[in-house]
Design an enzyme around this catalytic site. Structure first.
Site, PDB file in Angstrom:
ATOM      1  N   VAL A  63       0.811  -1.227   0.000  1.00 43.71           N
ATOM      2  CA  VAL A  63       0.000   0.000   0.000  1.00 43.71           C
ATOM      3  C   VAL A  63       0.846   1.280   0.000  1.00 43.71           C
ATOM      4  O   VAL A  63       0.313   2.377  -0.171  1.00 43.71           O
ATOM      5  CB  VAL A  63      -1.003   0.044   1.187  1.00 43.71           C
ATOM      6  CG1 VAL A  63      -2.049  -1.043   1.063  1.00 43.71           C
ATOM      7  CG2 VAL A  63      -0.279  -0.019   2.534  1.00 43.71           C
ATOM      8  N   TYR A 154       5.280   7.001  14.343  1.00 38.00           N
ATOM      9  CA  TYR A 154       3.975   6.315  14.354  1.00 38.00           C
ATOM     10  C   TYR A 154       2.863   7.277  14.797  1.00 38.00           C
ATOM     11  O   TYR A 154       1.800   7.341  14.175  1.00 38.00           O
ATOM     12  CB  TYR A 154       4.077   5.112  15.290  1.00 38.00           C
ATOM     13  CG  TYR A 154       2.852   4.242  15.371  1.00 38.00           C
ATOM     14  CD1 TYR A 154       2.538   3.338  14.356  1.00 38.00           C
ATOM     15  CD2 TYR A 154       1.998   4.302  16.478  1.00 38.00           C
ATOM     16  CE1 TYR A 154       1.415   2.525  14.439  1.00 38.00           C
ATOM     17  CE2 TYR A 154       0.882   3.492  16.572  1.00 38.00           C
ATOM     18  CZ  TYR A 154       0.588   2.610  15.549  1.00 38.00           C
ATOM     19  OH  TYR A 154      -0.526   1.813  15.639  1.00 38.00           O
ATOM     20  N   LYS A 158      -0.437   8.579  12.731  1.00 38.42           N
ATOM     21  CA  LYS A 158      -1.808   8.335  13.204  1.00 38.42           C
ATOM     22  C   LYS A 158      -2.564   9.648  13.419  1.00 38.42           C
ATOM     23  O   LYS A 158      -3.775   9.721  13.210  1.00 38.42           O
ATOM     24  CB  LYS A 158      -1.776   7.491  14.486  1.00 38.42           C
ATOM     25  CG  LYS A 158      -1.219   6.078  14.263  1.00 38.42           C
ATOM     26  CD  LYS A 158      -2.050   5.311  13.257  1.00 38.42           C
ATOM     27  CE  LYS A 158      -1.570   3.909  12.988  1.00 38.42           C
ATOM     28  NZ  LYS A 158      -2.372   3.198  11.990  1.00 38.42           N
ATOM     29  N   ILE A 187      -4.301  -3.396  21.704  1.00 38.36           N
ATOM     30  CA  ILE A 187      -5.032  -4.541  21.148  1.00 38.36           C
ATOM     31  C   ILE A 187      -4.085  -5.723  20.927  1.00 38.36           C
ATOM     32  O   ILE A 187      -2.971  -5.538  20.409  1.00 38.36           O
ATOM     33  CB  ILE A 187      -5.699  -4.145  19.798  1.00 38.36           C
ATOM     34  CG1 ILE A 187      -6.487  -2.819  19.928  1.00 38.36           C
ATOM     35  CG2 ILE A 187      -6.592  -5.271  19.281  1.00 38.36           C
ATOM     36  CD1 ILE A 187      -7.577  -2.795  20.979  1.00 38.36           C
TER      37      ILE A 187
HETATM   38  P1  NAP Z   1      -0.424  -6.378  12.452  1.00 38.05           P
HETATM   39  O1  NAP Z   1      -0.985  -7.562  13.147  1.00 38.05           O
HETATM   40  O2  NAP Z   1       1.046  -6.157  12.435  1.00 38.05           O
HETATM   41  O3  NAP Z   1      -1.003  -6.342  10.957  1.00 38.05           O
HETATM   42  C1  NAP Z   1      -0.610  -5.338  10.067  1.00 38.05           C
HETATM   43  C2  NAP Z   1      -1.269  -5.568   8.734  1.00 38.05           C
HETATM   44  O4  NAP Z   1      -0.815  -4.548   7.828  1.00 38.05           O
HETATM   45  C3  NAP Z   1      -0.922  -6.899   8.123  1.00 38.05           C
HETATM   46  O5  NAP Z   1      -2.052  -7.451   7.470  1.00 38.05           O
HETATM   47  C4  NAP Z   1       0.134  -6.549   7.092  1.00 38.05           C
HETATM   48  O6  NAP Z   1       0.090  -7.477   6.017  1.00 38.05           O
HETATM   49  C5  NAP Z   1      -0.341  -5.174   6.643  1.00 38.05           C
HETATM   50  N1  NAP Z   1       0.728  -4.372   6.042  1.00 38.05           N
HETATM   51  C6  NAP Z   1       1.856  -3.904   6.628  1.00 38.05           C
HETATM   52  N2  NAP Z   1       2.607  -3.243   5.738  1.00 38.05           N
HETATM   53  C7  NAP Z   1       1.928  -3.281   4.561  1.00 38.05           C
HETATM   54  C8  NAP Z   1       2.195  -2.781   3.258  1.00 38.05           C
HETATM   55  N3  NAP Z   1       3.304  -2.076   2.981  1.00 38.05           N
HETATM   56  N4  NAP Z   1       1.281  -3.027   2.282  1.00 38.05           N
HETATM   57  C9  NAP Z   1       0.163  -3.744   2.540  1.00 38.05           C
HETATM   58  N5  NAP Z   1      -0.131  -4.224   3.746  1.00 38.05           N
HETATM   59  C10 NAP Z   1       0.742  -4.008   4.743  1.00 38.05           C
HETATM   60  O7  NAP Z   1      -1.027  -5.022  13.080  1.00 38.05           O
HETATM   61  P2  NAP Z   1      -2.417  -4.739  13.827  1.00 38.05           P
HETATM   62  O8  NAP Z   1      -2.139  -4.663  15.270  1.00 38.05           O
HETATM   63  O9  NAP Z   1      -3.468  -5.626  13.308  1.00 38.05           O
HETATM   64  O10 NAP Z   1      -2.675  -3.245  13.335  1.00 38.05           O
HETATM   65  C11 NAP Z   1      -3.602  -2.934  12.307  1.00 38.05           C
HETATM   66  C12 NAP Z   1      -3.800  -1.435  12.301  1.00 38.05           C
HETATM   67  O11 NAP Z   1      -4.291  -1.006  13.575  1.00 38.05           O
HETATM   68  C13 NAP Z   1      -2.497  -0.659  12.073  1.00 38.05           C
HETATM   69  O12 NAP Z   1      -2.740   0.482  11.297  1.00 38.05           O
HETATM   70  C14 NAP Z   1      -2.102  -0.258  13.482  1.00 38.05           C
HETATM   71  O13 NAP Z   1      -1.289   0.886  13.480  1.00 38.05           O
HETATM   72  C15 NAP Z   1      -3.448   0.001  14.102  1.00 38.05           C
HETATM   73  N6  NAP Z   1      -3.448  -0.075  15.566  1.00 38.05           N
HETATM   74  C16 NAP Z   1      -3.099  -1.212  16.226  1.00 38.05           C
HETATM   75  C17 NAP Z   1      -3.102  -1.225  17.622  1.00 38.05           C
HETATM   76  C18 NAP Z   1      -2.743  -2.441  18.425  1.00 38.05           C
HETATM   77  O14 NAP Z   1      -2.679  -2.339  19.664  1.00 38.05           O
HETATM   78  N7  NAP Z   1      -2.533  -3.596  17.813  1.00 38.05           N
HETATM   79  C19 NAP Z   1      -3.447  -0.073  18.320  1.00 38.05           C
HETATM   80  C20 NAP Z   1      -3.796   1.074  17.612  1.00 38.05           C
HETATM   81  C21 NAP Z   1      -3.798   1.068  16.235  1.00 38.05           C
HETATM   82  P3  NAP Z   1       1.365  -8.000   5.184  1.00 38.05           P
HETATM   83  O15 NAP Z   1       2.527  -8.038   6.137  1.00 38.05           O
HETATM   84  O16 NAP Z   1       0.920  -9.314   4.679  1.00 38.05           O
HETATM   85  O17 NAP Z   1       1.533  -6.993   4.098  1.00 38.05           O
END
Ligand code: NAP
Length: 246
Positions: A63, A154, A158, A187
């Protein structure tokens, strides 16, 4: 079946929050285009699609690559016959104190977390305007509202997503297209698995509900924003964090 007849694009759908969002949308009858670099937990999405009598289509894409995103959105619009819901969820962390942060870590995080949403929103905006409806959801974070030491890159990405959300909501509202952000707290996903026990204990101490949230709990908020249950809600950054930032 809150999303029956709707088509959604979800980025970062291979695991974590994006995978849960895609699964929840499928269980509610949507056709889902799942976008990430790897397939990840696609089989879970295929099972959910089969059970709900709908379908999931995986599309590999980085992306952060604007020409690839533009071409992909065009392809999905053509193939699906029309998009209704877009979730900009893909995200990464490259944490560190600013004095030691390589510019590359700043640029990479801003590109994957923020510029990617610009690329996707730009590519879908005319399409959604012409359909006179739609829901865009940007996955921000509580750190986009409150900051976090060690996460200048980060947090900036955000916070930028919230600015993008509010400005785009104003541009698209007259034609019924809604744009909102979700600000998850702490999360349980691979992203937070990286934290050590000490860091996790410090975070728990700041959460009134005294636990991490689940990806499914964020997906439930996304379902509400994607569905017709929230037709008068736009330009909002909705915090889902167990009370951490009240
Ligand atoms: P995660 O488990 O690390 O998953 C990240 C996802 O993003 C994966 O599906 C990964 O897929 C994809 N991704 C990363 N780089 C990419 C790229 N260059 N192109 C396409 N896809 C890409 O993270 P998560 O915790 O689910 O987080 C999801 C969202 O929620 C993020 O934006 C994160 O900042 C936000 N968030 C998370 C938390 C938390 O506590 N977990 C809190 C606040 C916000 P591939 O590696 O297969 O590409």
């Amino acid at each position: 079946m809150l999303l029956k007849g709707k088509t959604a694009l979800v980025t970062g759908a291979s695991k974590g929050i994006g995978n849960a969002v895609a699964e929840t949308f499928l269980k509610n009858g949507a056709v889902v285009y799942a976008v990430s670099r790897s397939e990840g937990d696609l089989s879970k999405l295929q099972a959910a699609a089969e059970e709900a009598g709908t379908r999931v289509v995986f599309k590999a894409c980085d992306v952060g690559d604007e020409p690839a995103v533009t071409a992909l959105v065009k392809e999905i619009i053509k193939e699906s016959g029309g998009l209704d819901i877009v979730v900009n969820n893909a995200g990464i962390t490259r944490d560190g104190l600013i004095a030691r942060m390589p510019a590359e870590a700043w640029n990479e995080v801003l590109k994957v977390n923020l510029a990617s949403a610009f690329y996707v929103c730009k590519a879908v905006s005319m399409h959604l305007l012409s359909r006179r409806g739609g829901s865009i959801i940007n996955m921000s974070s509580v750190v986009g509202l409150h900051g976090n030491a060690g996460q200048t890159n980060y947090s900036a990405s955000k916070a930028g997503l919230i600015g993008l959300t509010k400005s785009l909501a104003q541009e698209l509202a007259p034609r019924g297209v809604r744009v909102n952000a979700i600000c998850p707290g702490f999360i349980a996903t691979e992203m937070t698995d990286k934290l050590n026990e000490e860091q996790k204990a410090a975070l728990f101490g700041r959460i009134p509900m005294a636990r991490m949230g689940s990806a499914a709990e964020i997906a439930a908020a996304a379902l509400w924003l994607a569905s017709d249950l929230s037709t008068y809600v736009t330009g909002q950054a909705i915090t889902v964090d167990g009370g951490m930032t009240m």
